[in-house]
Scaffold this motif. Structure first.
Motif, PDB file in Angstrom:
ATOM      1  N   LYS A   1       1.323   9.390  -5.961  1.00  0.00           N
ATOM      2  CA  LYS A   1       1.854  10.738  -5.763  1.00  0.00           C
ATOM      3  C   LYS A   1       2.802  11.124  -6.897  1.00  0.00           C
ATOM      4  CE  LYS A   1       1.504  10.818  -0.707  1.00  0.00           C
ATOM      5  NZ  LYS A   1       2.261  10.878   0.573  1.00  0.00           N
ATOM      6  N   GLU A   2       3.623  10.143  -7.331  1.00  0.00           N
ATOM      7  CA  GLU A   2       4.546  10.412  -8.425  1.00  0.00           C
ATOM      8  C   GLU A   2       3.794  10.744  -9.705  1.00  0.00           C
ATOM      9  OE1 GLU A   2       8.095  10.316  -8.629  1.00  0.00           O
ATOM     10  OE2 GLU A   2       7.821  10.576  -6.468  1.00  0.00           O
ATOM     11  N   LYS A   3       2.732   9.976  -9.965  1.00  0.00           N
ATOM     12  CA  LYS A   3       1.920  10.228 -11.164  1.00  0.00           C
ATOM     13  C   LYS A   3       1.248  11.591 -11.081  1.00  0.00           C
ATOM     14  CE  LYS A   3       0.896   5.386 -12.234  1.00  0.00           C
ATOM     15  NZ  LYS A   3      -0.175   4.362 -12.326  1.00  0.00           N
ATOM     16  N   ALA A   4       0.729  11.908  -9.898  1.00  0.00           N
ATOM     17  CA  ALA A   4       0.061  13.195  -9.728  1.00  0.00           C
ATOM     18  C   ALA A   4       1.046  14.344  -9.912  1.00  0.00           C
ATOM     19  CB  ALA A   4      -0.583  13.263  -8.345  1.00  0.00           C
ATOM     20  N   ALA A   5       2.255  14.175  -9.371  1.00  0.00           N
ATOM     21  CA  ALA A   5       3.271  15.221  -9.518  1.00  0.00           C
ATOM     22  C   ALA A   5       3.667  15.389 -10.971  1.00  0.00           C
ATOM     23  CB  ALA A   5       4.493  14.872  -8.668  1.00  0.00           C
ATOM     24  N   ALA A   6       3.801  14.255 -11.679  1.00  0.00           N
ATOM     25  CA  ALA A   6       4.155  14.315 -13.101  1.00  0.00           C
ATOM     26  C   ALA A   6       3.053  14.994 -13.898  1.00  0.00           C
ATOM     27  CB  ALA A   6       4.409  12.915 -13.629  1.00  0.00           C
ATOM     28  N   ALA A   7       1.807  14.654 -13.576  1.00  0.00           N
ATOM     29  CA  ALA A   7       0.676  15.249 -14.288  1.00  0.00           C
ATOM     30  C   ALA A   7       0.605  16.749 -14.015  1.00  0.00           C
ATOM     31  CB  ALA A   7      -0.623  14.569 -13.863  1.00  0.00           C
ATOM     32  N   GLU A   8       0.882  17.138 -12.757  1.00  0.00           N
ATOM     33  CA  GLU A   8       0.856  18.552 -12.408  1.00  0.00           C
ATOM     34  C   GLU A   8       1.954  19.310 -13.145  1.00  0.00           C
ATOM     35  OE1 GLU A   8       0.998  21.408  -8.416  1.00  0.00           O
ATOM     36  OE2 GLU A   8       1.129  19.229  -8.263  1.00  0.00           O
ATOM     37  N   THR A   9       3.134  18.697 -13.233  1.00  0.00           N
ATOM     38  CA  THR A   9       4.241  19.328 -13.951  1.00  0.00           C
ATOM     39  C   THR A   9       3.896  19.511 -15.419  1.00  0.00           C
ATOM     40  OG1 THR A   9       5.862  18.380 -12.445  1.00  0.00           O
ATOM     41  CG2 THR A   9       6.660  19.110 -14.596  1.00  0.00           C
ATOM     42  N   THR A  10       3.315  18.460 -16.020  1.00  0.00           N
ATOM     43  CA  THR A  10       2.924  18.529 -17.430  1.00  0.00           C
ATOM     44  C   THR A  10       1.887  19.610 -17.654  1.00  0.00           C
ATOM     45  OG1 THR A  10       3.402  16.187 -17.714  1.00  0.00           O
ATOM     46  CG2 THR A  10       1.974  17.217 -19.355  1.00  0.00           C
ATOM     47  N   ALA A  11       0.958  19.733 -16.682  1.00  0.00           N
ATOM     48  CA  ALA A  11      -0.119  20.703 -16.837  1.00  0.00           C
ATOM     49  C   ALA A  11       0.409  22.133 -16.897  1.00  0.00           C
ATOM     50  CB  ALA A  11      -1.106  20.567 -15.680  1.00  0.00           C
TER      51      ALA A  11
ATOM     52  N   GLU B   1       0.825  -1.200   0.000  1.00  0.00           N
ATOM     53  CA  GLU B   1       0.000   0.000   0.000  1.00  0.00           C
ATOM     54  C   GLU B   1       0.861   1.252   0.000  1.00  0.00           C
ATOM     55  OE1 GLU B   1      -3.263   2.583   0.058  1.00  0.00           O
ATOM     56  OE2 GLU B   1      -3.021   0.484  -0.536  1.00  0.00           O
ATOM     57  N   ARG B   2       1.970   1.229   0.735  1.00  0.00           N
ATOM     58  CA  ARG B   2       2.884   2.387   0.722  1.00  0.00           C
ATOM     59  C   ARG B   2       3.417   2.653  -0.671  1.00  0.00           C
ATOM     60  NH1 ARG B   2       4.539   0.384   5.837  1.00  0.00           N
ATOM     61  NH2 ARG B   2       6.135  -0.900   4.854  1.00  0.00           N
ATOM     62  N   LEU B   3       3.781   1.578  -1.374  1.00  0.00           N
ATOM     63  CA  LEU B   3       4.293   1.760  -2.729  1.00  0.00           C
ATOM     64  C   LEU B   3       3.204   2.280  -3.650  1.00  0.00           C
ATOM     65  CD1 LEU B   3       6.545   1.516  -4.772  1.00  0.00           C
ATOM     66  CD2 LEU B   3       5.846  -0.841  -5.184  1.00  0.00           C
ATOM     67  N   ARG B   4       1.980   1.758  -3.486  1.00  0.00           N
ATOM     68  CA  ARG B   4       0.876   2.226  -4.331  1.00  0.00           C
ATOM     69  C   ARG B   4       0.648   3.719  -4.126  1.00  0.00           C
ATOM     70  NH1 ARG B   4      -4.081   3.745  -4.211  1.00  0.00           N
ATOM     71  NH2 ARG B   4      -4.162   3.589  -1.935  1.00  0.00           N
ATOM     72  N   GLN B   5       0.638   4.163  -2.876  1.00  0.00           N
ATOM     73  CA  GLN B   5       0.441   5.580  -2.590  1.00  0.00           C
ATOM     74  C   GLN B   5       1.581   6.421  -3.147  1.00  0.00           C
ATOM     75  OE1 GLN B   5      -0.197   6.047   1.620  1.00  0.00           O
ATOM     76  NE2 GLN B   5      -2.118   4.890   1.617  1.00  0.00           N
ATOM     77  N   HIS B   6       2.810   5.899  -3.029  1.00  0.00           N
ATOM     78  CA  HIS B   6       3.973   6.621  -3.567  1.00  0.00           C
ATOM     79  C   HIS B   6       3.854   6.774  -5.081  1.00  0.00           C
ATOM     80  CE1 HIS B   6       8.113   7.887  -4.192  1.00  0.00           C
ATOM     81  NE2 HIS B   6       8.247   6.915  -5.076  1.00  0.00           N
ATOM     82  N   GLU B   7       3.471   5.705  -5.762  1.00  0.00           N
ATOM     83  CA  GLU B   7       3.336   5.754  -7.216  1.00  0.00           C
ATOM     84  C   GLU B   7       2.234   6.722  -7.633  1.00  0.00           C
ATOM     85  OE1 GLU B   7       2.757   1.667  -8.226  1.00  0.00           O
ATOM     86  OE2 GLU B   7       4.923   1.283  -8.469  1.00  0.00           O
TER      87      GLU B   7
END
Length: 225
Positions: free
Chosen positions: A129-139, A121-127
Motif C-alpha cells: 500500500k505504501e508503494k502504491a501510494a508513493a507511486a500514485e503521488t509520483t504520478a 502478511e500484514r507487513l507485506r500488504q502495508h508495504e
C-alpha cells in the motif's frame, strides 16, 4: 538430523531457550586465565548476568499460567508474543559473535522479525500500500522547482523540471518559472523559436541536470562576491 529453520516468534520453544542459553553459559564460565578488572573479565561477567536474565524472562513466558491466559485473552496473547520476540532477539544478539563457532545452530539461534505468518502478511500488504501510494503521488507530480543561488537572503531565480503533458515519461528542464528557455543537453534554447520539444529527459536525469545548474549558479554567485 535436519534442523527446522526458525522463522517466527511463535515457533520459539523452551528447548530453543535452554539450548542457546546452555551453549552460551558454557562459554561464559569464568576462566582463571582471565584477570579480574580487565575488560575481558567485565564483558564476561556482564554476559553471565544478562544471559540467565533473558532465559528467566523467556521461561516465565512459557509458564503454564501465562500460556493459559494467552489462550483466552487476545491482549495477553499479544503481550506474551511481543515479550518472547523481544527477549529472544536480545539473547540471539548476545550469541551473534559466536555464529561461526562449532556447534552454533545457525538455523535456530537468530533474531526473528515477525510474530507469525499473519504478521508477516500484514507487513507485506502495508508495504504494498505504501508503494502504491508513493507511486500514485509520483504520478500526479507534474513539476519540480529547484531554487537558484541566494543573494541577500533571497533565492535568485529557479529551475523548473516539468513533465510532458502528453508523455509522463518525458521531462524538460526550464530556466525560470516562465519556462521560456529549456536545456537541450548542451545549451539553453527557446523552444518556440526552434519548434523542437523541450521534453528530452527522464525524470531522474532532468532533476539531476536542474540541480547541477543550481549548484553551478550558486558557485558562480559565490565567486563574484
Amino acid at each position: 538430523m535436519t534442523t527446522t529453520l526458525l522463522r517466527y516468534a511463535v515457533d520459539i520453544t523452551p528447548d530453543d531457550v535452554e539450548a542457546l542459553t546452555g551453549w552460551l553459559v558454557d562459554r561464559l564460565i569464568h576462566r582463571p586465565s582471565v584477570d579480574v578488572d580487565t575488560e575481558e573479565y567485565r564483558t564476561n561477567a556482564a554476559l553471565r548476568y544478562l544471559v540467565p536474565a533473558f532465559a528467566g524472562t523467556l521461561s516465565h513466558c512459557f509458564g503454564d499460567e501465562v500460556v493459559e491466559r494467552a489462550q483466552t485473552d487476545p491482549e495477553a496473547r499479544l503481550r506474551r508474543i511481543q515479550q518472547i520476540q523481544k527477549t529472544w532477539n536480545l539473547l540471539a544478539q548476545a550469541a551473534y559473535p559466536w555464529r561461526d563457532s562449532d556447534g552454533f545452530d545457525t538455523e535456530r539461534w537468530h533474531t526473528v522479525r515477525f510474530y507469525d505468518a499473519e504478521d508477516e502478511e500484514r507487513l507485506r500488504q502495508h508495504e504494498e500500500k505504501e508503494k502504491a501510494a508513493a507511486a500514485e503521488t509520483t504520478a500526479f507530480v507534474s513539476e519540480y522547482r529547484i531554487p537558484g543561488p541566494r543573494r541577500e537572503g533571497r533565492n535568485v531565480g529557479e529551475f523548473v523540471v516539468a513533465r510532458d503533458p502528453d508523455d509522463p515519461d518525458r521531462w524538460a528542464v526550464f530556466e525560470g518559472t516562465a519556462q521560456a528557455r529549456h536545456w537541450d543537453g548542451t545549451s539553453w534554447r527557446h523552444a518556440r523559436f526552434t519548434g523542437t520539444s523541450p521534453y528530452l529527459f527522464g525524470r531522474a536525469t532532468a532533476l539531476a541536470l536542474a540541480q547541477q545548474h543550481a549548484e553551478r549558479d550558486a558557485a558562480d554567485e559565490e565567486t563574484s562576491r
